[in-house]
Enzyme design. Structure first.
Site, PDB file in Angstrom:
ATOM      1  N   VAL A 187       0.824  -1.219   0.000  1.00  0.00           N
ATOM      2  CA  VAL A 187       0.000   0.000   0.000  1.00  0.00           C
ATOM      3  C   VAL A 187       0.850   1.258   0.000  1.00  0.00           C
ATOM      4  CG1 VAL A 187      -0.345  -0.184   2.521  1.00  0.00           C
ATOM      5  CG2 VAL A 187      -1.817   1.297   1.211  1.00  0.00           C
TER       6      VAL A 187
ATOM      7  N   ALA B 296      -3.784  -8.273   4.712  1.00  0.00           N
ATOM      8  CA  ALA B 296      -4.575  -7.599   5.760  1.00  0.00           C
ATOM      9  C   ALA B 296      -6.028  -8.034   5.665  1.00  0.00           C
ATOM     10  CB  ALA B 296      -4.460  -6.086   5.621  1.00  0.00           C
ATOM     11  N   GLN B 297      -6.599  -8.308   6.814  1.00  0.00           N
ATOM     12  CA  GLN B 297      -7.958  -8.840   6.815  1.00  0.00           C
ATOM     13  C   GLN B 297      -8.955  -7.824   7.348  1.00  0.00           C
ATOM     14  OE1 GLN B 297      -7.720 -12.304   9.317  1.00  0.00           O
ATOM     15  NE2 GLN B 297      -6.776 -13.552   7.747  1.00  0.00           N
TER      16      GLN B 297
ATOM     17  N   GLY C 101      -9.318  -4.446   8.368  1.00  0.00           N
ATOM     18  CA  GLY C 101      -9.795  -3.225   7.753  1.00  0.00           C
ATOM     19  C   GLY C 101      -8.893  -2.034   7.976  1.00  0.00           C
TER      20      GLY C 101
ATOM     21  N   GLU D  68     -12.757  -3.130  16.526  1.00  0.00           N
ATOM     22  CA  GLU D  68     -11.667  -4.041  16.859  1.00  0.00           C
ATOM     23  C   GLU D  68     -11.111  -3.649  18.224  1.00  0.00           C
ATOM     24  OE1 GLU D  68     -10.050  -5.659  12.653  1.00  0.00           O
ATOM     25  OE2 GLU D  68      -9.155  -3.785  13.275  1.00  0.00           O
TER      26      GLU D  68
ATOM     27  N   ASP E  31      14.619  -5.450   5.282  1.00  0.00           N
ATOM     28  CA  ASP E  31      15.685  -4.936   4.399  1.00  0.00           C
ATOM     29  C   ASP E  31      15.823  -3.409   4.476  1.00  0.00           C
ATOM     30  OD1 ASP E  31      15.554  -7.558   3.733  1.00  0.00           O
ATOM     31  OD2 ASP E  31      15.140  -7.271   1.600  1.00  0.00           O
TER      32      ASP E  31
ATOM     33  N   HIS F  70       0.625 -10.613  17.492  1.00  0.00           N
ATOM     34  CA  HIS F  70      -0.834 -10.682  17.398  1.00  0.00           C
ATOM     35  C   HIS F  70      -1.317 -11.832  18.267  1.00  0.00           C
ATOM     36  CE1 HIS F  70      -4.879 -10.864  15.852  1.00  0.00           C
ATOM     37  NE2 HIS F  70      -4.667  -9.748  15.183  1.00  0.00           N
TER      38      HIS F  70
ATOM     39  N   ARG G  21      -3.847  -5.342  21.944  1.00  0.00           N
ATOM     40  CA  ARG G  21      -3.217  -6.592  21.505  1.00  0.00           C
ATOM     41  C   ARG G  21      -2.140  -7.098  22.450  1.00  0.00           C
ATOM     42  NH1 ARG G  21      -2.722  -5.639  15.001  1.00  0.00           N
ATOM     43  NH2 ARG G  21      -4.929  -5.982  14.678  1.00  0.00           N
TER      44      ARG G  21
ATOM     45  N   HIS H 278       3.708 -10.031  14.431  1.00  0.00           N
ATOM     46  CA  HIS H 278       2.720  -9.532  13.481  1.00  0.00           C
ATOM     47  C   HIS H 278       3.097  -8.197  12.853  1.00  0.00           C
ATOM     48  CE1 HIS H 278      -1.178  -9.072  11.674  1.00  0.00           C
ATOM     49  NE2 HIS H 278      -1.448  -7.971  12.356  1.00  0.00           N
TER      50      HIS H 278
ATOM     51  N   GLU I 111       5.239   0.342   6.872  1.00  0.00           N
ATOM     52  CA  GLU I 111       5.732  -0.410   8.031  1.00  0.00           C
ATOM     53  C   GLU I 111       7.234  -0.270   8.260  1.00  0.00           C
ATOM     54  OE1 GLU I 111       3.924  -4.272   8.413  1.00  0.00           O
ATOM     55  OE2 GLU I 111       5.289  -4.847  10.025  1.00  0.00           O
TER      56      GLU I 111
ATOM     57  N   SER J  20      -2.507   0.542  10.734  1.00  0.00           N
ATOM     58  CA  SER J  20      -1.303   0.445   9.924  1.00  0.00           C
ATOM     59  C   SER J  20      -1.542   0.825   8.465  1.00  0.00           C
ATOM     60  CB  SER J  20      -0.768  -0.986  10.024  1.00  0.00           C
ATOM     61  OG  SER J  20       0.018  -1.267   8.948  1.00  0.00           O
TER      62      SER J  20
HETATM   63  C1  FAD Z   1      -1.907 -11.199   8.199  1.00  0.00           C
HETATM   64  C2  FAD Z   1      -1.897  -9.703   8.362  1.00  0.00           C
HETATM   65  C3  FAD Z   1      -3.086  -9.025   8.581  1.00  0.00           C
HETATM   66  C4  FAD Z   1      -3.077  -7.633   8.745  1.00  0.00           C
HETATM   67  N1  FAD Z   1      -4.263  -6.974   8.896  1.00  0.00           N
HETATM   68  C5  FAD Z   1      -4.259  -5.622   8.967  1.00  0.00           C
HETATM   69  C6  FAD Z   1      -5.474  -4.901   9.019  1.00  0.00           C
HETATM   70  O1  FAD Z   1      -6.562  -5.465   8.984  1.00  0.00           O
HETATM   71  N2  FAD Z   1      -5.405  -3.548   9.091  1.00  0.00           N
HETATM   72  C7  FAD Z   1      -4.225  -2.859   9.120  1.00  0.00           C
HETATM   73  O2  FAD Z   1      -4.233  -1.627   9.190  1.00  0.00           O
HETATM   74  N3  FAD Z   1      -3.061  -3.535   9.038  1.00  0.00           N
HETATM   75  C8  FAD Z   1      -3.048  -4.886   8.949  1.00  0.00           C
HETATM   76  N4  FAD Z   1      -1.863  -5.549   8.856  1.00  0.00           N
HETATM   77  C9  FAD Z   1      -0.617  -4.783   8.737  1.00  0.00           C
HETATM   78  C10 FAD Z   1      -0.515  -4.191   7.340  1.00  0.00           C
HETATM   79  O3  FAD Z   1      -0.992  -5.121   6.405  1.00  0.00           O
HETATM   80  C11 FAD Z   1       0.913  -3.837   6.979  1.00  0.00           C
HETATM   81  O4  FAD Z   1       1.552  -3.183   8.016  1.00  0.00           O
HETATM   82  C12 FAD Z   1       0.928  -2.929   5.751  1.00  0.00           C
HETATM   83  O5  FAD Z   1       0.244  -3.570   4.705  1.00  0.00           O
HETATM   84  C13 FAD Z   1       2.340  -2.597   5.348  1.00  0.00           C
HETATM   85  O6  FAD Z   1       2.321  -1.997   4.095  1.00  0.00           O
HETATM   86  P1  FAD Z   1       3.696  -1.613   3.413  1.00  0.00           P
HETATM   87  O7  FAD Z   1       3.365  -1.026   2.105  1.00  0.00           O
HETATM   88  O8  FAD Z   1       4.511  -0.821   4.363  1.00  0.00           O
HETATM   89  O9  FAD Z   1       4.455  -3.014   3.267  1.00  0.00           O
HETATM   90  P2  FAD Z   1       4.046  -4.323   2.455  1.00  0.00           P
HETATM   91  O10 FAD Z   1       2.664  -4.295   2.004  1.00  0.00           O
HETATM   92  O11 FAD Z   1       4.469  -5.484   3.261  1.00  0.00           O
HETATM   93  O12 FAD Z   1       4.974  -4.219   1.170  1.00  0.00           O
HETATM   94  C14 FAD Z   1       6.376  -4.322   1.280  1.00  0.00           C
HETATM   95  C15 FAD Z   1       6.953  -4.288  -0.119  1.00  0.00           C
HETATM   96  O13 FAD Z   1       8.372  -4.109  -0.026  1.00  0.00           O
HETATM   97  C16 FAD Z   1       8.996  -4.969  -0.945  1.00  0.00           C
HETATM   98  N5  FAD Z   1      10.376  -5.215  -0.493  1.00  0.00           N
HETATM   99  C17 FAD Z   1      10.814  -5.605   0.735  1.00  0.00           C
HETATM  100  N6  FAD Z   1      12.162  -5.704   0.735  1.00  0.00           N
HETATM  101  C18 FAD Z   1      12.568  -5.373  -0.521  1.00  0.00           C
HETATM  102  C19 FAD Z   1      13.825  -5.311  -1.160  1.00  0.00           C
HETATM  103  N7  FAD Z   1      14.968  -5.597  -0.519  1.00  0.00           N
HETATM  104  N8  FAD Z   1      13.879  -4.976  -2.477  1.00  0.00           N
HETATM  105  C20 FAD Z   1      12.734  -4.695  -3.167  1.00  0.00           C
HETATM  106  N9  FAD Z   1      11.508  -4.725  -2.608  1.00  0.00           N
HETATM  107  C21 FAD Z   1      11.436  -5.063  -1.302  1.00  0.00           C
HETATM  108  C22 FAD Z   1       8.132  -6.208  -0.952  1.00  0.00           C
HETATM  109  O14 FAD Z   1       8.380  -6.970  -2.115  1.00  0.00           O
HETATM  110  C23 FAD Z   1       6.737  -5.568  -0.918  1.00  0.00           C
HETATM  111  O15 FAD Z   1       6.353  -5.218  -2.222  1.00  0.00           O
HETATM  112  C24 FAD Z   1      -1.848  -6.935   8.706  1.00  0.00           C
HETATM  113  C25 FAD Z   1      -0.661  -7.631   8.497  1.00  0.00           C
HETATM  114  C26 FAD Z   1      -0.663  -8.993   8.335  1.00  0.00           C
HETATM  115  C27 FAD Z   1       0.625  -9.706   8.108  1.00  0.00           C
END
Ligand code: FAD
Length: 433
Positions: free
Chosen positions: A14, A45-46, A48, A111, A204, A225, A267, A328, A352, A368
């Site tokens: 995202v 993410a499930q 919301g 939640e 990374d 979690h 949590r 988590h 994140e 998040s």
């Molecule tokens: C099972 C689960 C359920 C969740 N449910 C919720 C929820 O309901 N609501 C909520 O708010 N949050 C939720 N979260 C947390 C939330 O999903 C994440 O914190 C959020 O999606 C992180 O987004 P991001 O874009 O930072 O990282 P991510 O979506 O994890 O994307 C990381 C990206 O970085 C890339 N990357 C990593 N290292 C490298 C590298 N060295 N070189 C190139 N690319 C790299 C990966 O390929 C990926 O494309 C949940 C998490 C999990 C695991």
């Protein structure tokens, strides 16, 4: 085969996708993802996305977030999160995000540790829908190019100015030179034995920051979690039983069928009670009971969880779900200001891998995805305004001589060493430690 681009975005979850979509369309944008484009935590993410229920709810939303975070949060960042939540949910609606609705109104669920219902969702697959919705916009943006299975190994820099990244794809190393680099590389769960995260996410972004003396913050703040589907195989990603199952009334019971905790506490508190209960009853898991809910409701509200549990031999309308805590979410990360700006020039971090301070010591459920949306939007506004004055710094990468494994091992080592210094107690939870 070096690449030259205005903005390099590392990550296609995202935070990466929303950044790219909010950048000016006259900028050349290059995105990379370590695995497949949707192999990210976002798609998992499930529950919301939190959102203030109007301006009257902002103070309460801020208070809930601070309380869950043990008041270790950055209060300014939390206020921004709450105040700017609504405009970002509106922006998703304009992209035709198909949130669940009650009649025509958005449907809000509750939640843990939220005082009121303020989570918008799409069944129990909000993240998958979000990833799909954002990805659907990309083909119409001719200025955005995405390379899958392309790993960032290190950043390129001159003094304290970022100039892109050293990458590898199909065993070929090359530099992506960029005026602005956005780190959106996600979490750290791949380094843990038990985690709900994608295995490829191994901190990374933060490791590279540590290596290059970029400021990081709160490395010890790691969220476990309370309710991951119990499975003793540590090589498998742990399947999450979303907080919203408890939000809808699910009860936590021990092996004797007795409740032992208020399910809607934050949590970290529920996790602590579960660990204690497992210890007291000499078991490796407790249970989440939804058997008193109608099977049709469960199938419709939690289709993914219903199906996944069934595949593992549990019909959740008839038997309680075995659950135990798992790593988590990472509240710490690369230190950023409220525009995602890091301590290195021309380097931003969103999502994140960044630490805005909004979550304090414990993230409030569903904050998040919202954090990723709010701060990447703010950061990209700033980039759009300033990028015309930023020159391309063309530097040779000094490190083309090492292979991928060298970088990966080094990055993991650097992160784990720093983490263990702050959190010696979780050493046993880490893979290869
Ligand atoms: C099972 C689960 C359920 C969740 N449910 C919720 C929820 O309901 N609501 C909520 O708010 N949050 C939720 N979260 C947390 C939330 O999903 C994440 O914190 C959020 O999606 C992180 O987004 P991001 O874009 O930072 O990282 P991510 O979506 O994890 O994307 C990381 C990206 O970085 C890339 N990357 C990593 N290292 C490298 C590298 N060295 N070189 C190139 N690319 C790299 C990966 O390929 C990926 O494309 C949940 C998490 C999990 C695991």
């Amino acid at each position: 085969m070096d690449i030259y681009t205005d903005v390099l975005v590392i990550g296609t979850g995202v935070s990466g996708l929303y950044s790219a979509l909010n950048l000016r369309e006259d900028l050349k944008i290059t995105m990379i993802s370590k695995g497949k484009i949707d192999q990210c935590n976002t798609a998992l993410a499930q529950g919301g996305i939190s959102v203030a229920r109007g301006t009257n709810d902002i103070d309460l939303f801020v208070n809930d977030t601070l309380k869950a975070g043990s008041y270790k949060n950055d209060i300014n960042a939390v206020k921004i999160l709450a105040e700017e939540s609504m405009e970002n949910i509106d922006a998703l609606c304009k992209m035709d995000f198909d949130f669940d609705r009650d009649n025509d109104e958005l449907s809000y669920t509750r939640e843990g540790a939220h005082s009121i219902n303020r989570i918008v969702h799409y069944k129990d697959k909000t993240g998958k829908k979000l990833e799909e919705t954002l990805l659907k916009q990309i083909p119409s943006r001719k200025n955005i190019t995405i390379f899958e299975n392309c790993t960032m190994l290190d950043i390129l820099k001159k003094d304290n100015v970022c100039a892109g990244a050293l990458c590898i794809k199909d065993d070929i190393q090359f530099n992506i030179h960029a005026k602005i680099t956005i780190m959106a590389a996600g979490g750290i769960g791949g380094l843990f034995r038990n985690s709900t995260n994608q295995k490829i996410l191994t901190a990374d972004g933060v490791a590279v920051a540590l290596k290059n003396n970029i400021k990081v913050k709160n490395l010890g703040y790691i969220q476990f979690h309370p309710t991951a589907f119990f499975n003793s195989n540590e090589h498998e990603r742990k399947f999450l039983i979303s907080e919203s199952v408890r939000g809808e009334g699910g009860k936590l019971i021990n092996c004797n069928g007795n409740r032992f905790v208020d399910e809607l506490l934050p949590r970290d508190v529920v996790t602590k009670y579960i660990y204690e209960e497992e210890k007291n009853t000499h078991t490796s898991n407790v249970y989440l009971d939804v058997t008193f809910m109608e099977e049709e409701f469960l199938k419709n509200r939690f289709p993914t969880i219903y199906k996944k549990c069934l595949e593992n031999g549990i019909n959740i309308s008839k038997e309680p779900i075995p659950v135990s805590p798992a790593q988590h979410y990472f509240m710490g990360g690369i230190e950023v200001d409220t525009f995602g700006k890091t301590s290195m020039e021309n380097l931003f971090a969103f999502g994140e891998c960044s630490c805005t301070g909004v979550h304090g010591a414990n993230r409030l459920a569903s904050n998040s995805l919202l954090e990723a949306l709010v701060f990447s939007k703010r950061g990209t506004k700033k980039i759009n305004k300033n990028i015309s004055n930023i020159p391309m710094i063309n530097i040779d990468s000094p490190s083309l001589n090492y292979d991928k494994k060298y970088y990966e091992d080094l990055n993991n080592k650097i992160f784990i060493e720093s983490l263990v210094k702050e959190r010696g107690d979780i050493k046993n939870e880490l893979v290869n430690c």
